[in-house]
Design a protein around this motif. Structure first.
Motif, short mmCIF file in Angstrom:
data_model
loop_
_atom_site.label_atom_id
_atom_site.label_comp_id
_atom_site.label_asym_id
_atom_site.label_seq_id
_atom_site.Cartn_x
_atom_site.Cartn_y
_atom_site.Cartn_z
N GLY A 162 0.77 -1.23 0.00
CA GLY A 162 0.00 0.00 0.00
C GLY A 162 0.80 1.28 0.00
O GLY A 162 0.24 2.37 -0.12
N ALA A 163 2.11 1.19 0.16
CA ALA A 163 2.94 2.39 0.14
C ALA A 163 3.09 2.88 -1.30
O ALA A 163 3.14 2.07 -2.23
CB ALA A 163 4.31 2.10 0.73
N ASP A 164 3.12 4.19 -1.50
CA ASP A 164 3.45 4.68 -2.83
C ASP A 164 4.95 4.49 -3.05
O ASP A 164 5.72 4.33 -2.10
CB ASP A 164 3.08 6.17 -2.96
N PHE A 165 5.36 4.51 -4.33
CA PHE A 165 6.75 4.19 -4.65
C PHE A 165 7.73 5.11 -3.94
O PHE A 165 8.73 4.65 -3.37
CB PHE A 165 6.96 4.28 -6.17
N ALA A 205 11.60 4.81 2.71
CA ALA A 205 11.58 3.97 3.90
C ALA A 205 12.71 2.93 3.88
O ALA A 205 13.34 2.66 4.90
CB ALA A 205 10.23 3.27 4.02
N VAL A 206 12.95 2.36 2.70
CA VAL A 206 14.03 1.38 2.59
C VAL A 206 15.38 2.05 2.83
O VAL A 206 16.25 1.50 3.51
CB VAL A 206 14.00 0.69 1.21
N THR A 234 10.96 -5.82 7.42
CA THR A 234 10.41 -5.39 8.71
C THR A 234 10.86 -3.98 9.06
O THR A 234 10.06 -3.13 9.44
CB THR A 234 10.83 -6.37 9.81
N ALA A 235 12.16 -3.74 8.92
CA ALA A 235 12.71 -2.42 9.27
C ALA A 235 12.16 -1.33 8.36
O ALA A 235 11.82 -0.23 8.81
CB ALA A 235 14.23 -2.46 9.19
N PHE A 273 8.30 3.11 7.22
CA PHE A 273 7.17 3.66 6.47
C PHE A 273 6.04 4.07 7.41
O PHE A 273 5.44 5.14 7.26
CB PHE A 273 6.66 2.63 5.46
N ILE A 274 5.75 3.23 8.41
CA ILE A 274 4.70 3.56 9.37
C ILE A 274 5.05 4.84 10.12
O ILE A 274 4.20 5.69 10.37
CB ILE A 274 4.47 2.39 10.34
#
Length: 380
Positions: free
Chosen positions: A24-27, A33-34, A58-59, A64-65
């Motif tokens: 669900g994350a946008d690109f 986040a990565v 997970t990280a 992202f959250i």
């Protein structure tokens, strides 16, 4: 963290970005986040995680959250996040190939596609990319940010254009080396990764071409001076890389689906196979250039063919072939100087070398051409 652990993390990056996008994350947010997760990983002490991919997922999901919670639309987006599957459950679907296609999407310029590929596929930081291209970090950050904005709303799983991906990787390889990052080596690494994802002879042809060119690099610049192919000490060439490149090329050619990268690799292989410049099979190289012209009748290809004709059939034939090539093509005047020298016209050759130096786009090339001009002036 060992270099092997760091390499494993970087290999996992495009797949992990794809996993976040499917959740669900946008690109743009997924890629950010990565990168955040990678920074935390580098700062992390202790033994590396056993399952690097699962740990990075997970990280990155947690990062992202964190981004979602700090967003102005917190309530609506947290509700969406709450409906997503648990971050610990890592799907087996691999979106790595989709990341290659997305980063080389036609809506992006070549420069933006290269920068985004280095970020989202190769896993380099913005600072590393900026240093490699001798660009301010803020400028590169803006370029990458604009590229990600242009990709907003484009599905990750949409079929892409492999030829464009290969073109972006080839452009990246030709950037060479600058700063702490070896862009040619990065291009080799991600192209090798791509060949594990697609069963296409041209992808393998590009990998072979890169290996064969990269193998000559130790002999290309010696003591700060550019050394042309004919004068290179072939004992400096990487024999293992040449052998691998030839093996990959032969397997690709056996598929009987010829393409321009395979043809260029075949030309490079003939150079690599010769014990000396004099032993080069120029007749066969001309034949391969004729094959290449069928794919791309460009002035650059015609210039390469004209030089090969001059070697195979003599300098006068080479001069005639060069006469049919647009003089504005890079290195045309240098090729003309070389053919005039072989034909015995040293005065004209010296003038051509001097003019070629004036047009050169790199300092190393300019210095080499000026030395050639001075050498011939002394002789004449």
């Amino acid at each position: 963290m060992t270099p092997e652990d760091a390499a494993a993390l970087r290999r996992a990056i495009p797949e992990v970005v794809g996993i976040l996008v499917r959740r669900g994350a946008d690109f743009a947010s997924a890629e950010d986040a990565v990168q955040t997760a990678l920074v935390r990983t580098v700062e992390r002490s202790g033994a590396p995680p056993r399952d690097v991919r699962a740990w990075l997922v997970t990280a990155a999901w947690r990062a992202f959250i964190d981004q979602v919670r700090s967003d102005s639309a917190r309530a609506a987006r947290e509700e969406r996040v709450a409906r997503e599957p648990d971050a610990g459950a890592v799907p087996q679907h691999d979106d790595t190939l989709g990341m290659y296609f997305l980063c080389a999407h036609p809506v992006l310029t070549s420069a933006s596609a290269i920068a985004l590929t280095l970020r989202a596929v190769a896993g380099l930081t913005t600072r590393q990319i900026a240093e490699a291209f001798l660009t301010p970090e803020a400028t590169m950050a803006q370029r990458i940010s604009r590229a990600k904005q242009r990709l907003a709303g484009i599905p990750l799983d949409r079929p892409g254009d492999l030829s464009r991906v290969l073109g972006v990787l080839y452009l990246l390889f030709n950037e060479g080396y600058s700063g702490e990052i070896d862009l040619a080596a990065e291009a080799l690494r991600v192209t090798r990764q791509l060949t594990a994802l697609v069963d296409e002879p041209e992808a393998h042809g590009l990998l072979a071409l890169m290996l064969l060119h990269h193998a000559r690099r130790p002999a290309r610049v010696v003591s700060g001076r550019l050394v042309p192919l004919a004068a290179q000490d072939r004992r400096r060439w990487d024999v293992a890389a040449i052998a691998e490149g030839v093996q990959i090329l032969q397997a690709a050619l056996a598929r009987d689906r010829l393409g321009p990268y395979q043809v260029q690799a075949a030309i490079a292989a003939l150079h690599a196979d010769a014990a000396s410049a004099a032993d080069t099979d120029w007749v066969q190289i001309v034949e391969w250039y004729d094959e290449l012209l069928a794919f791309s009748d460009s002035p650059v290809v015609r210039l390469g063919r004209a030089i090969a004709v001059g070697e195979a059939d003599g300098p006068q034939a080479g001069l005639v072939a060069l006469g049919a090539v647009d003089e504005s093509v890079p290195r045309h005047r240098a090729a003309l100087a070389y053919m005039h020298e072989r034909a015995g016209d040293l005065e004209t050759s010296a003038a051509d070398y001097a003019e070629a130096a004036r047009r050169a786009t790199s300092v190393l090339e300019q210095e080499h051409l000026l030395r050639e001009a001075e050498r011939l002036r002394r002789r004449s």
